[in-house]
Scaffold this motif. Structure first.
Motif, PDB file in Angstrom:
ATOM      1  N   UNK A 170       0.833  -1.207   0.000  1.00  0.00           N
ATOM      2  CA  UNK A 170       0.000   0.000   0.000  1.00  0.00           C
ATOM      3  C   UNK A 170       0.866   1.255   0.000  1.00  0.00           C
ATOM      4  N   UNK A 171       1.893   1.285   0.834  1.00  0.00           N
ATOM      5  CA  UNK A 171       2.757   2.455   0.903  1.00  0.00           C
ATOM      6  C   UNK A 171       3.519   2.662  -0.400  1.00  0.00           C
ATOM      7  N   UNK A 172       3.958   1.588  -1.027  1.00  0.00           N
ATOM      8  CA  UNK A 172       4.648   1.707  -2.303  1.00  0.00           C
ATOM      9  C   UNK A 172       3.732   2.310  -3.359  1.00  0.00           C
ATOM     10  N   UNK A 173       2.493   1.851  -3.390  1.00  0.00           N
ATOM     11  CA  UNK A 173       1.536   2.358  -4.376  1.00  0.00           C
ATOM     12  C   UNK A 173       1.217   3.825  -4.136  1.00  0.00           C
ATOM     13  N   UNK A 188      15.565  -0.041  -0.445  1.00  0.00           N
ATOM     14  CA  UNK A 188      14.841   0.011   0.831  1.00  0.00           C
ATOM     15  C   UNK A 188      15.721  -0.557   1.944  1.00  0.00           C
ATOM     16  N   UNK A 189      16.370  -1.692   1.665  1.00  0.00           N
ATOM     17  CA  UNK A 189      17.246  -2.308   2.662  1.00  0.00           C
ATOM     18  C   UNK A 189      18.385  -1.366   3.039  1.00  0.00           C
ATOM     19  N   UNK A 190      18.939  -0.692   2.055  1.00  0.00           N
ATOM     20  CA  UNK A 190      20.045   0.240   2.315  1.00  0.00           C
ATOM     21  C   UNK A 190      19.597   1.371   3.236  1.00  0.00           C
ATOM     22  N   UNK A 191      18.382   1.889   3.003  1.00  0.00           N
ATOM     23  CA  UNK A 191      17.868   2.982   3.832  1.00  0.00           C
ATOM     24  C   UNK A 191      17.604   2.519   5.264  1.00  0.00           C
ATOM     25  N   UNK A 192      17.042   1.326   5.404  1.00  0.00           N
ATOM     26  CA  UNK A 192      16.772   0.782   6.744  1.00  0.00           C
ATOM     27  C   UNK A 192      18.071   0.555   7.496  1.00  0.00           C
ATOM     28  N   UNK A 193      19.059   0.004   6.811  1.00  0.00           N
ATOM     29  CA  UNK A 193      20.355  -0.274   7.448  1.00  0.00           C
ATOM     30  C   UNK A 193      21.103   1.006   7.806  1.00  0.00           C
ATOM     31  N   UNK A 225      11.601   1.080   8.169  1.00  0.00           N
ATOM     32  CA  UNK A 225      10.620   1.134   7.091  1.00  0.00           C
ATOM     33  C   UNK A 225       9.709   2.348   7.252  1.00  0.00           C
ATOM     34  N   UNK A 226       9.304   2.605   8.490  1.00  0.00           N
ATOM     35  CA  UNK A 226       8.439   3.750   8.752  1.00  0.00           C
ATOM     36  C   UNK A 226       9.140   5.055   8.372  1.00  0.00           C
ATOM     37  N   UNK A 227      10.419   5.163   8.719  1.00  0.00           N
ATOM     38  CA  UNK A 227      11.184   6.364   8.373  1.00  0.00           C
ATOM     39  C   UNK A 227      11.314   6.504   6.860  1.00  0.00           C
ATOM     40  N   UNK A 228      11.582   5.410   6.194  1.00  0.00           N
ATOM     41  CA  UNK A 228      11.753   5.432   4.734  1.00  0.00           C
ATOM     42  C   UNK A 228      10.487   5.911   4.037  1.00  0.00           C
ATOM     43  N   UNK A 229       9.335   5.398   4.490  1.00  0.00           N
ATOM     44  CA  UNK A 229       8.072   5.746   3.840  1.00  0.00           C
ATOM     45  C   UNK A 229       7.438   7.009   4.412  1.00  0.00           C
TER      46      UNK A 229
END
Length: 296
Positions: A170-173, A188-193, A225-229
């Motif tokens: 949903x967030x991606x869309x 996404x993994x890079x941002x989370x890490x 993930x929350x920070x990324x989105x």
């Protein structure tokens, strides 16, 4: 339906990198060598959608990686992703023909309740995912989009997703609508890490969460993930009431992006949102209005 993208040049490159011959690939997929040669050549031929899962497995690649698809799947997509032809579904359902699946894929009628569980199991998805795909098939048949079929404000939201994969999708869309390029699992993994300060999750780990292969993640990953989105970490919590609040905020913000700002403010009190959540939504709406007026 959002068909998977087939790139014959990439297929050829991946096969060669895997040091496999066209004969090897043909044997793994169950087709003639000439078929694989045709798929790689500059011809209009391409593999059946039902063959793509076996093709990806034979080449040692993930289906989503080798044959990406933008958008969410309908019933036909789920069946093809399971590597099943329509005629094969009769054995799964114990029916004389594939009529129930054919009718549902065409959007002519919904599946009977007793067919949902066995079909979801055969497709490797949850019953909820199967039912949502069914609604997309119905919307397509009616000549509407999923968004237009989902509610009064055409926001494209039905019930809030209760699975982690559904929430990420949903967030991606909503964060990357239309033709905007969605971030890759690696990005996404890079941002989370980067936020965690160490490798909290791999590219494969993000893919597993996004596709539903894994249904849970460490709190640090969920915070990343929350920070990324750009959403509250509450969105990923299992508490349905908390998730509903954040979900409603997203839905109202989606309405504001389509120029329905007035309706957002007017309808907020009817959504059951706490005053502090509604205040935050209105602050964000004000910010978007100012930004939009300044760019004119």
């Amino acid at each position: 339906m959002p068909a998977r993208h087939f790139d014959r040049g990439r297929l050829r490159a991946v096969r060669r990198a895997a040091e496999l011959s066209q004969r090897d690939v043909a044997a793994g997929v169950g087709v003639a060598t000439s078929s694989v040669a045709g798929w790689e050549a500059d011809t209009p031929t391409s593999p059946d959608p039902e063959k793509l899962p076996a093709l990806a497995r034979t080449l040692g690649r993930e289906l989503d990686d080798l044959f990406p698809r933008t958008g969410l799947p309908d019933l036909t997509d789920l069946r093809c992703d399971a590597g099943l032809y329509q005629i094969e579904t009769s054995a799964i359902l114990g029916t004389k023909s594939a009529g129930p699946v054919r009718g549902a894929e065409r959007g002519e009628r919904r599946l009977k309740d007793r067919y949902v569980a066995p079909l979801a199991a055969a497709y490797g998805v949850s019953e909820e995912e199967l039912l949502r795909a069914q609604e997309r098939s119905l919307a397509r048949a009616q000549g509407t989009t999923e968004d237009q079929n989902a509610g009064e404000d055409q926001a494209g939201f039905g019930a809030p997703p209760d699975s982690l994969s559904g929430k990420i999708t949903l967030l991606l869309r909503r964060s990357f609508p239309g033709r905007q390029q969605m971030p890759s699992d690696a990005e996404i993994a890079e941002a989370v890490n980067a936020r965690a300060g160490f490798e909290a999750i791999s590219e494969e780990g993000v893919r597993d969460l996004r596709t539903g292969k894994e249904e849970d993640a460490a709190p640090l990953v969920l915070e990343g993930l929350a920070t990324f989105f750009g959403v509250s970490p509450m969105y990923f919590q299992h508490d349905d009431a908390v998730a509903q609040q954040v979900y409603e905020g997203l839905r109202l913000l989606s309405a504001s992006r389509r120029g329905a700002v007035g309706r957002v403010r007017a309808r907020g009190s009817r959504q059951g949102l706490p005053a502090d959540v509604m205040a935050l939504v209105n602050d964000l709406v004000d910010e978007m209005e100012q930004r939009d007026s300044g760019s004119r």
